[in-house]
Design an enzyme around this catalytic site. Structure first.
Site, PDB file in Angstrom:
ATOM      1  N   ASP A   1       0.786  -1.319  -0.124  1.00  0.00           N
ATOM      2  CA  ASP A   1       0.051  -0.129  -0.100  1.00  0.00           C
ATOM      3  C   ASP A   1       0.882   1.314  -0.137  1.00  0.00           C
ATOM      4  O   ASP A   1       0.612   2.356  -0.718  1.00  0.00           O
ATOM      5  CB  ASP A   1      -0.986   0.135   1.193  1.00  0.00           C
ATOM      6  CG  ASP A   1      -2.057  -1.166   0.843  1.00  0.00           C
ATOM      7  OD1 ASP A   1      -2.215  -1.429  -0.239  1.00  0.00           O
ATOM      8  OD2 ASP A   1      -2.545  -1.405   2.235  1.00  0.00           O
TER       9      ASP A   1
ATOM     10  N   ASP B   1       0.839  -1.151   5.346  1.00  0.00           N
ATOM     11  CA  ASP B   1      -0.290  -2.100   4.650  1.00  0.00           C
ATOM     12  C   ASP B   1      -1.325  -1.713   5.501  1.00  0.00           C
ATOM     13  O   ASP B   1      -1.502  -1.717   6.811  1.00  0.00           O
ATOM     14  CB  ASP B   1      -0.220  -3.426   4.615  1.00  0.00           C
ATOM     15  CG  ASP B   1      -0.741  -4.146   3.578  1.00  0.00           C
ATOM     16  OD1 ASP B   1      -1.780  -3.428   2.885  1.00  0.00           O
ATOM     17  OD2 ASP B   1      -0.648  -5.285   3.292  1.00  0.00           O
TER      18      ASP B   1
END
Length: 154
Positions: A42, A55
């Protein structure tokens, strides 16, 4: 190389998840094959010459912030396979930084991995809703050797 060899490697090094995770990893029953592994980090950010992985997770662990304590998050990490995931993400970033930074050193440049459980994150409490780990340099080196020996490239 398969799940038993990966579990043995993590067992030797210890770390997040402990025996419940090693047993689960062993039970995956996978064999590494030539092909692709798909996943997305992410966020990677840099702070004071250290690189970190983030993340974001929306997993529901309960109705209170207390439901997102270290033990509950660790159990969630085990059940969802996130521990293996962040070790693979860490290795990918380790390999990437090693190829891009002339003076790269894991100890100096890799800060770790944050899994932020959004439903439980509390602004002034970094122990609720935030799982953090920094795999040891020895573990990353051994994982790199194991996966390189099987032909797994970044």
């Amino acid at each position: 190389v398969g799940s038993a060899e990966c579990a043995a490697l993590f067992r030797r090094h210890g770390g997040a998840g402990g025996e419940p995770w090693y047993g689960q990893l062993e039970g995956y029953g996978f064999q590494l094959i030539t092909g692709f592994l798909k996943g997305f980090v992410d966020l990677v950010f840099k702070r004071e010459d250290r690189y970190y992985i983030v993340d974001w997770k929306s997993n529901y662990l309960g109705n209170t912030h207390a439901s997102y304590g270290v033990e509950a998050m660790t159990e969630s990490m085990i059940q969802a396979g996130y521990i293996l995931q962040y070790h693979l993400y860490s290795l990918a970033l380790h390999r990437y930084l090693g190829s891009r930074l002339a003076d790269y050193d894991y100890e100096r440049h890799f800060g770790g991995v944050f899994y932020v459980y959004l439903r439980g994150a509390v602004r002034d409490n970094n122990r609720t809703g935030v799982f953090w780990d920094r795999p040891s340099p020895e573990l990353m080196s051994d994982l790199d050797v194991l996966l390189t020996a099987t032909g797994v490239q970044s």
